[in-house]
Design an enzyme around this catalytic site. Structure first.
Site, PDB file in Angstrom:
ATOM      1  N   SER A 138       0.826  -1.202   0.000  1.00  0.00           N
ATOM      2  CA  SER A 138       0.000   0.000   0.000  1.00  0.00           C
ATOM      3  C   SER A 138       0.862   1.255   0.000  1.00  0.00           C
ATOM      4  O   SER A 138       1.811   1.362   0.789  1.00  0.00           O
ATOM      5  CB  SER A 138      -0.914  -0.012   1.238  1.00  0.00           C
ATOM      6  OG  SER A 138      -1.720   1.141   1.306  1.00  0.00           O
ATOM      7  N   SER A 190      -5.217  12.928  -3.264  1.00  0.00           N
ATOM      8  CA  SER A 190      -6.156  14.006  -2.977  1.00  0.00           C
ATOM      9  C   SER A 190      -5.528  15.237  -2.358  1.00  0.00           C
ATOM     10  O   SER A 190      -6.046  16.346  -2.527  1.00  0.00           O
ATOM     11  CB  SER A 190      -7.261  13.491  -2.050  1.00  0.00           C
ATOM     12  OG  SER A 190      -6.722  13.058  -0.806  1.00  0.00           O
ATOM     13  N   HIS A 218     -10.385  10.737  -7.518  1.00  0.00           N
ATOM     14  CA  HIS A 218     -10.150  12.109  -7.963  1.00  0.00           C
ATOM     15  C   HIS A 218      -9.834  12.182  -9.453  1.00  0.00           C
ATOM     16  O   HIS A 218      -9.331  13.205  -9.927  1.00  0.00           O
ATOM     17  CB  HIS A 218      -9.034  12.744  -7.139  1.00  0.00           C
ATOM     18  CG  HIS A 218      -9.408  12.950  -5.713  1.00  0.00           C
ATOM     19  ND1 HIS A 218     -10.119  14.042  -5.256  1.00  0.00           N
ATOM     20  CD2 HIS A 218      -9.206  12.162  -4.618  1.00  0.00           C
ATOM     21  CE1 HIS A 218     -10.322  13.941  -3.955  1.00  0.00           C
ATOM     22  NE2 HIS A 218      -9.783  12.815  -3.551  1.00  0.00           N
ATOM     23  N   THR A 246     -15.847   7.172  -7.266  1.00  0.00           N
ATOM     24  CA  THR A 246     -16.869   7.850  -6.491  1.00  0.00           C
ATOM     25  C   THR A 246     -17.847   8.548  -7.417  1.00  0.00           C
ATOM     26  O   THR A 246     -17.513   8.879  -8.560  1.00  0.00           O
ATOM     27  CB  THR A 246     -16.261   8.886  -5.531  1.00  0.00           C
ATOM     28  OG1 THR A 246     -17.277   9.414  -4.688  1.00  0.00           O
ATOM     29  CG2 THR A 246     -15.612  10.031  -6.283  1.00  0.00           C
ATOM     30  N   LYS A 249     -17.649  13.362  -6.656  1.00  0.00           N
ATOM     31  CA  LYS A 249     -16.708  14.400  -7.093  1.00  0.00           C
ATOM     32  C   LYS A 249     -17.004  14.768  -8.541  1.00  0.00           C
ATOM     33  O   LYS A 249     -17.838  15.614  -8.808  1.00  0.00           O
ATOM     34  CB  LYS A 249     -15.291  13.925  -6.831  1.00  0.00           C
ATOM     35  CG  LYS A 249     -15.043  13.760  -5.317  1.00  0.00           C
ATOM     36  CD  LYS A 249     -13.686  13.249  -4.983  1.00  0.00           C
ATOM     37  CE  LYS A 249     -13.425  13.286  -3.487  1.00  0.00           C
ATOM     38  NZ  LYS A 249     -14.346  12.459  -2.676  1.00  0.00           N
ATOM     39  N   THR A 278     -26.310  -1.690   5.295  1.00  0.00           N
ATOM     40  CA  THR A 278     -26.674  -0.276   5.235  1.00  0.00           C
ATOM     41  C   THR A 278     -27.752  -0.065   4.196  1.00  0.00           C
ATOM     42  O   THR A 278     -27.899  -0.852   3.259  1.00  0.00           O
ATOM     43  CB  THR A 278     -25.444   0.601   4.910  1.00  0.00           C
ATOM     44  OG1 THR A 278     -25.740   1.966   5.168  1.00  0.00           O
ATOM     45  CG2 THR A 278     -25.021   0.451   3.453  1.00  0.00           C
TER      46      THR A 278
END
Length: 406
Positions: A138, A190, A218, A246, A249, A278
């Protein structure tokens, strides 16, 4: 007062808590049809301000097609989804949007989450945790949601220096060749605004037989053919196993997603707790996002405006000698390097000029690296960008902040 409440009563008076909570919410009402103009409510008064730090980079949150689709879905299906995706919450717009996103990225399947944070956390918990003895690599600047997902997975993790493919290869070479491996990176970072060396990372993944997870949060909407992201722009999309993106954005709404092989997506949908437990995205949000994705697959207008505004800002700041971290993307992080100076600069911009740029300090970035994270978007004009740079130059001189060598 209970003992636990007493703990928190003491905690809020400690210096590190006071510093962390110094960041205050600014109450905004962005005006559809007038972005980047917003109404700000402060100390019982209202004022119009210009927002220069929004993540709605292309202004799709106010696009007529997005608003029309959202309103139509509200009239048709109501405000909420009514349940989780597995229990009465899956709407036709969820399915249409997932198919559209899979097509956008050239992947077999896609899966929606209620936020990008949940997409990273839930997906990586499964992808790194379900494979026995998985070893993860990572980047050190990966987002908190990636860090949390990998932590929740329980997998062993090696963190490599930011964008340092030499360090990554060293770690891969030293690993057991028979262990399952997962490389996790972002395409556009970001806070720094720089881009990962995707071609070299793809090469290393293939050489060392590692699966890849690419966060394009992004980048989606803003870069690549049809807004498919940096990997697609560089002709590398098929060399990354899973793409995460996402809707909050470039696409101007809210929610997150992954796209990848069907087997991977189905595993995530079966085991990712943030997906299972959820409530699904409201149908109106999915409908608006679908309209945004479809529009940006056929329109270059918004991307061209964003690119030009970023270019102008880079040029103006460079000419003024104001330091910033990267000129690779639309994220222009002005390096202030002092928490107090950064907050003062942001306050002067807002109070004197009605310009809102959020000062960014810990925990988002380390102490001594405080920034003003400027995000000129497609709704600004080049002249407005030049005006911002001139104002920033004047305040920079007034505060005696250090200039870059010319």
């Amino acid at each position: 007062m209970t003992e636990l409440l007493d703990v928190f009563a003491r905690r809020v008076r400690e210096p590190d808590f006071v510093a962390a909570s110094a960041q205050k919410f600014l109450e905004l009402g962005r005006r559809a049809g007038r972005f980047p103009v917003a109404t700000a409510w402060r100390d019982g008064t209202t004022a119009e301000i210009d927002v220069w730090c929004s993540n709605d980079y292309l202004g799709m949150g106010q696009h007529p097609a997005v608003l029309a689709a959202t309103k139509q879905a509200v009239d048709e299906f109501g405000a909420g989804a009514g349940g989780s995706r597995y229990i009465a919450g899956t709407n036709r717009y969820h399915m249409l949007l997932e198919r559209e996103l899979a097509e956008l990225h050239g992947k077999e399947s896609a899966l929606l989450f209620s936020s990008g944070y949940m997409a990273n956390d839930g997906s990586l918990t499964v992808l790194a945790g379900q494979a026995a003895d998985c070893l993860v690599f990572s980047d050190e600047l990966n987002h908190a949601s990636i860090i949390d997902g990998l932590r929740h997975s329980g997998a062993q993790k090696h963190v490599f220096r930011h964008n340092d493919t030499g360090h990554l290869e060293q770690l891969l070479a030293n690993a057991d060749p028979d262990r399952p491996k997962l490389i996790v990176i972002e395409s556009v970072y970001s806070m720094t605004g720089d881009i990962a060396p995707l071609a070299e990372i793809a090469r290393l993944a293939e050489r060392y037989r590692a699966m890849t997870f690419l966060d394009e949060v992004h980048a989606v909407g803003m870069y690549g053919p049809q807004g498919a992201g940096i990997a697609a722009r560089d002709g590398l999309a098929d060399r990354f196993t899973v793409v995460m993106g996402t809707l909050a954005k470039g696409f101007g709404t809210t929610g997150g997603y992954i796209a990848g092989p069907t087997a991977v997506v189905e595993a995530v949908s079966a085991f990712a707790r943030p997906f299972i437990f959820t409530t699904a995205l409201p149908p109106a949000v999915a409908a608006g996002a679908l309209a945004a994705v479809r529009h940006l697959r056929t329109s270059e207008v918004e991307r061209d405006r964003l690119k030009e505004n970023a270019r102008v800002l880079h040029q103006q700041l460079r000419a003024a000698g104001i330091p910033f971290l990267s000129d690779h993307t639309h994220i222009v992080s002005v390096l202030v390097g002092s928490d107090s100076a950064c907050r003062e600069l942001a306050a002067l911009l807002l109070d004197r000029h009605g310009i809102y740029i959020q000062a960014i300090a810990g925990p988002s970035i380390p102490a001594g690296h405080e920034i003003l994270r400027i995000a000129p978007d497609a709704t600004h004009t080049p002249d407005e960008v030049r005006s911002l740079a001139a104002i920033l130059d004047g305040l920079w001189k007034e505060l005696g902040l250090p200039f870059s060598p010319r």
